[in-house]
Scaffold this motif. Structure first.
Motif, PDB file in Angstrom:
ATOM      1  N   MET A 163     -39.000   3.369 -97.632  1.00  0.00           N
ATOM      2  CA  MET A 163     -40.046   4.317 -97.272  1.00  0.00           C
ATOM      3  C   MET A 163     -41.320   4.076 -98.065  1.00  0.00           C
ATOM      4  O   MET A 163     -42.429   4.148 -97.528  1.00  0.00           O
ATOM      5  N   PHE A 164     -41.175   3.799 -99.340  1.00  0.00           N
ATOM      6  CA  PHE A 164     -42.362   3.502-100.143  1.00  0.00           C
ATOM      7  C   PHE A 164     -43.047   2.234 -99.628  1.00  0.00           C
ATOM      8  O   PHE A 164     -44.282   2.167 -99.558  1.00  0.00           O
ATOM      9  N   GLY A 165     -42.265   1.212 -99.299  1.00  0.00           N
ATOM     10  CA  GLY A 165     -42.862  -0.020 -98.794  1.00  0.00           C
ATOM     11  C   GLY A 165     -43.596   0.191 -97.487  1.00  0.00           C
ATOM     12  O   GLY A 165     -44.735  -0.267 -97.311  1.00  0.00           O
ATOM     13  N   VAL A 166     -42.978   0.904 -96.544  1.00  0.00           N
ATOM     14  CA  VAL A 166     -43.628   1.185 -95.264  1.00  0.00           C
ATOM     15  C   VAL A 166     -44.862   2.062 -95.460  1.00  0.00           C
ATOM     16  O   VAL A 166     -45.897   1.856 -94.820  1.00  0.00           O
ATOM     17  N   GLY A 167     -44.763   3.042 -96.356  1.00  0.00           N
ATOM     18  CA  GLY A 167     -45.905   3.905 -96.608  1.00  0.00           C
ATOM     19  C   GLY A 167     -47.103   3.143 -97.145  1.00  0.00           C
ATOM     20  O   GLY A 167     -48.252   3.434 -96.779  1.00  0.00           O
ATOM     21  N   PHE A 168     -46.873   2.151 -97.976  1.00  0.00           N
ATOM     22  CA  PHE A 168     -47.974   1.366 -98.519  1.00  0.00           C
ATOM     23  C   PHE A 168     -48.594   0.459 -97.458  1.00  0.00           C
ATOM     24  O   PHE A 168     -49.751   0.043 -97.614  1.00  0.00           O
ATOM     25  N   VAL A 169     -47.860   0.146 -96.395  1.00  0.00           N
ATOM     26  CA  VAL A 169     -48.393  -0.730 -95.345  1.00  0.00           C
ATOM     27  C   VAL A 169     -49.203   0.065 -94.322  1.00  0.00           C
ATOM     28  O   VAL A 169     -50.052  -0.508 -93.626  1.00  0.00           O
TER      29      VAL A 169
END
Length: 276
Positions: A163-169
């Motif tokens: 979720m953190f990775g997708v949120g940063f994208v």
């Protein structure tokens, strides 16, 4: 290409991607112990009063298949990371023929940025896990012993990192939509407060019910969104400078030069007169 050819091409690409994922899972099987030690490190770094024993950080198992399912998830996790260049290439090879040269150029530029942002987001989630668990376990009464199942912990880690990775994208996606002309800066400026509020709501939903994880996700999301909005502002201003009709609505009539043009070229008329 006809529809059936597209479906055959998609089937071929998906098959190759699945084979790459399986081979990557084999690599995950070989390095399972190293990866598990890496994933469990945030839990083992908790204070002694918040783990299952003073000299141990063991996670409990409540079912006969828990160990296998946890190991299988770790294999797939490593397999997806190891085979990412190959299955992403298969996705790109299927989509690229439908793109123009300019769109391909933007994809080549933004793909590395997306990978870096995803890695930064996942790394941030891994880093704050121990602080988040410390705060959550801090609400336990003194006579309660914290026992965390192995499956629950792994799901928590993978969901947080994903979720953190997708949120940063996501802010990068905003920039791409602006380049495509779908999302102008005026719309971003109009909905800025709603987007900022939505970032905190999304962070509160996908993270545990404690402020550390929520702020760790929401604050970078807001900062990245502001950077995306600044990019959209500069990009729209460049478009207006290069295109005199960029400020016109789709249904607005553009200004036209009403000066009549000559019916024929004077040189052509003189040549025809000489011939006659």
């Amino acid at each position: 290409m006809p529809l059936m050819e597209h479906l055959r091409e998609l089937r071929s690409r998906l098959t190759k991607a699945a084979i790459a994922l399986v081979l990557g899972a084999v690599v995950g099987y070989l390095v399972h112990d190293l990866v598990w030690d890496f994933l469990v490190e945030p839990y083992c770094s908790l204070p002694e009063s918040q783990v299952s024993g003073p000299d141990d950080c063991s996670l409990i198992v409540t079912g006969p298949f828990d160990a296998f399912f946890v190991a299988f998830k770790v294999w797939l996790f490593v397999g997806a990371l190891v085979s990412a260049p190959f299955w992403m290439y298969q996705l790109w090879a299927f989509v690229a023929p439908a793109l123009h040269g300019r769109e391909k150029r933007y994809a080549y530029i933004f793909a590395p940025f997306a990978a870096v942002l995803f890695a930064v987001g996942a790394g941030l989630a891994y880093y704050i896990t121990s602080y988040a668990l410390t705060m959550l376990f801090g609400f336990l009464p003194e006579d309660a012993d914290p026992f965390l199942t192995i499956g629950e912990y792994l799901d928590y880690m993978l969901i947080m990192m994903g979720m953190f990775g997708v949120g940063f994208v996501l802010p990068l996606l905003v920039a791409l939509l602006n380049i495509a002309g779908i999302l102008p800066h005026e719309a971003l400026a109009k909905w800025r407060r709603v987007i900022v509020f939505g970032a905190f709501v999304i962070a509160a939903v996908i993270t545990p019910a404690e402020p550390i994880s929520m702020l760790a996700l929401a604050v970078p999301l807001v900062v990245l969104f502001e950077l995306a909005e600044l990019f959209a502002f500069l990009n729209d201003r460049r478009k207006r400078r290069d295109d005199p009709y960029a400020d016109l609505d789709d249904d607005q009539i553009s200004e036209m030069d009403e000066t009549p043009s000559p019916l024929e070229d004077p040189d052509v008329g003189e040549q025809s007169g000489k011939r006659s």
